[in-house]
Design an enzyme around this catalytic site. Structure first.
Site, PDB file in Angstrom:
ATOM      1  N   GLN A  25       2.024  -5.956  -3.256  1.00 59.55           N
ATOM      2  CA  GLN A  25       2.534  -6.107  -1.877  1.00 59.55           C
ATOM      3  C   GLN A  25       3.847  -5.319  -1.709  1.00 59.55           C
ATOM      4  OE1 GLN A  25       1.457  -9.432  -3.488  1.00 59.55           O
ATOM      5  NE2 GLN A  25      -0.462  -8.552  -2.894  1.00 59.55           N
ATOM      6  N   LYS A  32       1.967   2.038  -5.188  1.00 51.40           N
ATOM      7  CA  LYS A  32       2.499   1.435  -6.433  1.00 51.40           C
ATOM      8  C   LYS A  32       1.550   1.671  -7.611  1.00 51.40           C
ATOM      9  CE  LYS A  32       2.474  -2.482  -4.301  1.00 51.40           C
ATOM     10  NZ  LYS A  32       2.165  -2.060  -2.926  1.00 51.40           N
ATOM     11  N   ASP A  42       0.809  -1.226   0.000  1.00 52.03           N
ATOM     12  CA  ASP A  42       0.000   0.000   0.000  1.00 52.03           C
ATOM     13  C   ASP A  42       0.842   1.276   0.000  1.00 52.03           C
ATOM     14  OD1 ASP A  42      -2.291  -1.592   0.068  1.00 52.03           O
ATOM     15  OD2 ASP A  42      -2.311  -1.616   2.259  1.00 52.03           O
ATOM     16  N   GLY A  57      -4.591  -4.077  -3.797  1.00 51.31           N
ATOM     17  CA  GLY A  57      -5.556  -3.017  -4.083  1.00 51.31           C
ATOM     18  C   GLY A  57      -4.759  -1.799  -4.474  1.00 51.31           C
ATOM     19  N   HIS A  58      -4.804  -1.447  -5.743  1.00 51.39           N
ATOM     20  CA  HIS A  58      -3.981  -0.352  -6.253  1.00 51.39           C
ATOM     21  C   HIS A  58      -4.887   0.806  -6.661  1.00 51.39           C
ATOM     22  CE1 HIS A  58      -0.386  -3.221  -7.198  1.00 51.39           C
ATOM     23  NE2 HIS A  58      -0.773  -3.243  -5.947  1.00 51.39           N
TER      24      HIS A  58
HETATM   25  P1  GDP Z   1      -0.665   0.389  -3.577  1.00 47.35           P
HETATM   26  O1  GDP Z   1      -1.294  -0.871  -3.114  1.00 47.35           O
HETATM   27  O2  GDP Z   1       0.806   0.400  -3.357  1.00 47.35           O
HETATM   28  O3  GDP Z   1      -1.012   0.730  -4.996  1.00 47.35           O
HETATM   29  O4  GDP Z   1      -1.259   1.548  -2.672  1.00 47.35           O
HETATM   30  P2  GDP Z   1      -2.811   1.728  -2.265  1.00 47.35           P
HETATM   31  O5  GDP Z   1      -3.550   2.256  -3.428  1.00 47.35           O
HETATM   32  O6  GDP Z   1      -3.335   0.518  -1.596  1.00 47.35           O
HETATM   33  O7  GDP Z   1      -2.682   2.799  -1.108  1.00 47.35           O
HETATM   34  C1  GDP Z   1      -2.155   4.059  -1.329  1.00 47.35           C
HETATM   35  C2  GDP Z   1      -3.195   5.111  -0.936  1.00 47.35           C
HETATM   36  O8  GDP Z   1      -2.591   6.379  -0.890  1.00 47.35           O
HETATM   37  C3  GDP Z   1      -4.312   5.245  -1.968  1.00 47.35           C
HETATM   38  O9  GDP Z   1      -5.497   5.585  -1.288  1.00 47.35           O
HETATM   39  C4  GDP Z   1      -3.844   6.396  -2.842  1.00 47.35           C
HETATM   40  O10 GDP Z   1      -4.919   7.080  -3.483  1.00 47.35           O
HETATM   41  C5  GDP Z   1      -3.203   7.272  -1.818  1.00 47.35           C
HETATM   42  N1  GDP Z   1      -2.089   8.099  -2.296  1.00 47.35           N
HETATM   43  C6  GDP Z   1      -1.082   7.767  -3.150  1.00 47.35           C
HETATM   44  N2  GDP Z   1      -0.183   8.778  -3.221  1.00 47.35           N
HETATM   45  C7  GDP Z   1      -0.636   9.734  -2.389  1.00 47.35           C
HETATM   46  C8  GDP Z   1      -0.122  11.000  -1.986  1.00 47.35           C
HETATM   47  O11 GDP Z   1       0.946  11.436  -2.389  1.00 47.35           O
HETATM   48  N3  GDP Z   1      -0.859  11.703  -1.076  1.00 47.35           N
HETATM   49  C9  GDP Z   1      -2.031  11.259  -0.582  1.00 47.35           C
HETATM   50  N4  GDP Z   1      -2.671  12.039   0.293  1.00 47.35           N
HETATM   51  N5  GDP Z   1      -2.539  10.061  -0.924  1.00 47.35           N
HETATM   52  C10 GDP Z   1      -1.845   9.320  -1.815  1.00 47.35           C
HETATM   53  P1  IMO Z   2      -0.835  -4.065  -2.343  1.00 46.37           P
HETATM   54  O1  IMO Z   2      -0.398  -4.573  -3.669  1.00 46.37           O
HETATM   55  C1  IMO Z   2      -0.860  -4.507   1.969  1.00 46.37           C
HETATM   56  C2  IMO Z   2      -0.920  -8.546   3.576  1.00 46.37           C
HETATM   57  C3  IMO Z   2      -2.173  -8.957   4.330  1.00 46.37           C
HETATM   58  C4  IMO Z   2      -1.564  -9.917   5.323  1.00 46.37           C
HETATM   59  C5  IMO Z   2      -0.493 -10.625   4.511  1.00 46.37           C
HETATM   60  C6  IMO Z   2      -0.930 -11.936   3.900  1.00 46.37           C
HETATM   61  O2  IMO Z   2      -2.146  -3.361  -2.368  1.00 46.37           O
HETATM   62  O3  IMO Z   2       0.248  -3.299  -1.671  1.00 46.37           O
HETATM   63  P2  IMO Z   2      -2.488 -12.569   1.840  1.00 46.37           P
HETATM   64  O4  IMO Z   2      -3.934 -12.268   1.594  1.00 46.37           O
HETATM   65  O5  IMO Z   2      -1.589 -12.046   0.766  1.00 46.37           O
HETATM   66  O6  IMO Z   2      -2.227 -14.007   2.142  1.00 46.37           O
HETATM   67  O7  IMO Z   2      -2.152 -11.772   3.196  1.00 46.37           O
HETATM   68  O8  IMO Z   2      -0.139  -9.714   3.469  1.00 46.37           O
HETATM   69  N1  IMO Z   2      -1.153  -8.037   2.211  1.00 46.37           N
HETATM   70  C7  IMO Z   2      -1.087  -6.756   1.866  1.00 46.37           C
HETATM   71  N2  IMO Z   2      -0.902  -5.659   2.626  1.00 46.37           N
HETATM   72  N3  IMO Z   2      -0.969  -4.380   0.650  1.00 46.37           N
HETATM   73  C8  IMO Z   2      -1.139  -5.461  -0.135  1.00 46.37           C
HETATM   74  O9  IMO Z   2      -1.140  -5.395  -1.484  1.00 46.37           O
HETATM   75  C9  IMO Z   2      -1.240  -6.718   0.484  1.00 46.37           C
HETATM   76  N4  IMO Z   2      -1.420  -7.972   0.020  1.00 46.37           N
HETATM   77  C10 IMO Z   2      -1.352  -8.767   1.094  1.00 46.37           C
HETATM   78  O10 IMO Z   2      -2.790  -7.873   4.950  1.00 46.37           O
HETATM   79  O11 IMO Z   2      -0.920  -9.204   6.349  1.00 46.37           O
HETATM   80 MG    MG Z   3      -2.827  -1.527  -1.872  1.00 47.43          MG
END
Ligand code: GDP
Ligand code: IMO
Ligand code: MG
Length: 426
Positions: free
Chosen positions: A222, A16, A13, A40-41
């Site tokens: 991840q 990416k 999270d 979840g991206h």
């Molecule tokens: P990922 O799994 O690595 O793609 O990241 P996620 O999407 O799960 O989580 C990143 C969160 O941060 C999302 O809600 C994005 O919309 C938000 N986000 C990304 N870059 C920024 C930033 O520079 N500032 C803020 N406030 N939110 C951001």
């Molecule tokens: P993105 O791509 C954050 C975590 C779960 C748990 C562990 C194992 O959005 O960054 P799993 O369901 O993969 O067997 O869970 O890994 N986890 C993540 N945490 N971002 C993710 O993906 C994750 N994918 C798995 O919360 O701790």
């Molecule tokens: Mg994510």
């Protein structure tokens, strides 16, 4: 040719999806190499927000090829729902290719994931319950079902019958409900028909693209600290999200990997269980959680929050060969009086600079911090490094000094436009 691996450098999270979408504006190919719908991206542009799960984050650019590579575990039902969701929102013009060697996730994987978590009780991993661990376990156990077999109804019938026989024995032994062959087969052959047109040998496709000089972006899911081998085992996912895993997970030669862009939040978050040395349990954690909307994209769980941990970041740099950094969610730190960055740990009276292999040790480390002054100014509309408040600049320079890696991208808001490029990438 030019290749960049987008790697999560923390516990997932990190942003990416945002970075992949941003760089996909100038790439030719985007490849998701591992994981499945545990990811979840989140992507934001033109006042529209998307949360992708298995589909690569280059899907919004009709000019580029999007590849779901062999290292992924794909839930056909969820993938089609995701695709339909995109189509319903007008994303109809895209190029998608699915590896015939990727594995599929079936309902019994999800059932087993949930059941194992329940059996583990206090020791649960805190998985996303999307069946990811059981699907990778079946792959390693050689009872998984690959996309190539899935899209051939005759072969699928045969392999599903064999596999389900074993899985139902397992479910029975665990006291769990069994699955009907006919129900899964009838439902999933319909999904297979819809997925079939996207299926190909993506290893061939990728080599051809790399050979002809395309710009290829590998989108990790991840993060390194959740790596099956190098993360905080067993509190990890069941694949390797490192730069090193990309050639294997995509069927390309390691020599094609050039740059590794480590995606890193300006602080740290983690969902799920496991050690987290810089975790905060105070008002500052709540402030960051609310300001950064730190709730899981997949499960909506509140994310655990802490200070930036440069020991973990340096570990990810070493394991993954990170040679550029993207610092994300930097705007979230605005308004905090004093900021801290962890530069080392103390364990049993010794200063250490790496992640101990055992959770027994890792859960006992004490973070050592550099304290820095914060800034109050709004930075969400800044377009250059020079415009940032001096203290914000200092914070970023400190990260560069502690890691020896230059910051190539700085993110100051969730929108695609709120991105400052400091170094050339593609
Ligand atoms: P990922 O799994 O690595 O793609 O990241 P996620 O999407 O799960 O989580 C990143 C969160 O941060 C999302 O809600 C994005 O919309 C938000 N986000 C990304 N870059 C920024 C930033 O520079 N500032 C803020 N406030 N939110 C951001
Ligand atoms: P993105 O791509 C954050 C975590 C779960 C748990 C562990 C194992 O959005 O960054 P799993 O369901 O993969 O067997 O869970 O890994 N986890 C993540 N945490 N971002 C993710 O993906 C994750 N994918 C798995 O919360 O701790
Ligand atoms: Mg994510």
């Amino acid at each position: 040719m030019k290749s960049i691996v987008v790697v999560g450098s923390q516990w997932g999270d990190e942003g990416k999806g945002k970075v992949t979408d941003y760089l996909a504006q100038v790439a030719d190919v985007v490849v998701r190499s591992q994981g499945g719908n545990n990811a979840g991206h989140t992507i934001l542009f033109d006042n529209q927000k998307f949360a992708l799960r298995s589909i690569p984050s280059g899907i919004f650019n009709p000019q580029i090829k999007n590849v779901m590579a062999n290292g992924m575990v794909i839930n056909p039902k969820q993938m089609l729902e995701e695709l339909d969701g995109l189509i319903a929102r007008g994303i109809t013009n895209f190029q998608l290719f699915v590896s015939n060697r990727a594995h599929i996730v079936l309902p019994y994987h999800e059932a087993l994931d949930g059941a194992f978590e329940q059996f583990k009780g206090d020791k649960k991993i805190g998985t996303t319950k999307r069946g990811i661990g059981p699907a990778y376990a079946d792959k390693a156990n050689r009872i998984g079902i690959r996309i190539g077999d899935f899209v051939n109804p005759h072969v699928f019938k045969e392999v599903l019958a064999e596999t389900l026989n074993i899985k139902n024995m397992e479910l029975k032994m665990l006291g769990l409900p069994q699955f009907s062959f006919a129900e899964i087969y009838n439902e999933y052959t319909e999904y297979a028909k819809r997925i079939a047109p996207y299926v190909c040998d993506t290893s061939l496709l990728l080599e051809a693209e790399l050979k002809k000089g395309s710009k290829v972006l590998f989108e990790g899911a991840q993060g390194v600290m959740l790596c099956l081998d190098h993360g905080t085992y067993p509190y990890v996912t069941s694949s390797s999200p490192t730069g090193a895993s990309v050639p294997l997970n995509c069927g390309i030669a390691p020599s094609y990997i050039q740059d590794v862009l480590g995606i890193c939040k300006a602080y740290t978050t983690r969902v799920g269980e496991g050690p987290f040395p810089t975790e905060l349990h105070n008002d500052l954690a709540d402030y960051i959680r609310e300001k950064g909307h730190e709730y899981g994209t997949v499960t909506q769980r509140p994310r655990r929050v802490g200070y930036l941990d440069c020991v973990a970041l340096n570990y990810a740099r070493r394991i993954s060969g990170i040679n550029h950094l993207a610092i994300m969610l930097f705007d979230v730190l605005t308004g905090i009086e004093k900021l801290k960055i962890c530069y080392a740990y103390e364990l049993d009276g010794q200063v250490i600079n790496t992640i101990p292999a055992t959770n027994y040790d890792y859960s006992r480390v004490k973070p050592l911090y550099i304290e820095l002054d914060g800034w109050q100014e709004d930075i969400t509309k800044v377009t250059t490094f020079a415009e940032l408040p001096a203290n914000a600049q200092k914070y970023l320079r400190t990260i560069e000094e502690l890691t020896g890696v230059k910051i190539a991208l700085l993110s100051i808001g969730p929108d695609r436009k709120q991105t400052i490029q400091l170094e050339e990438l593609f």
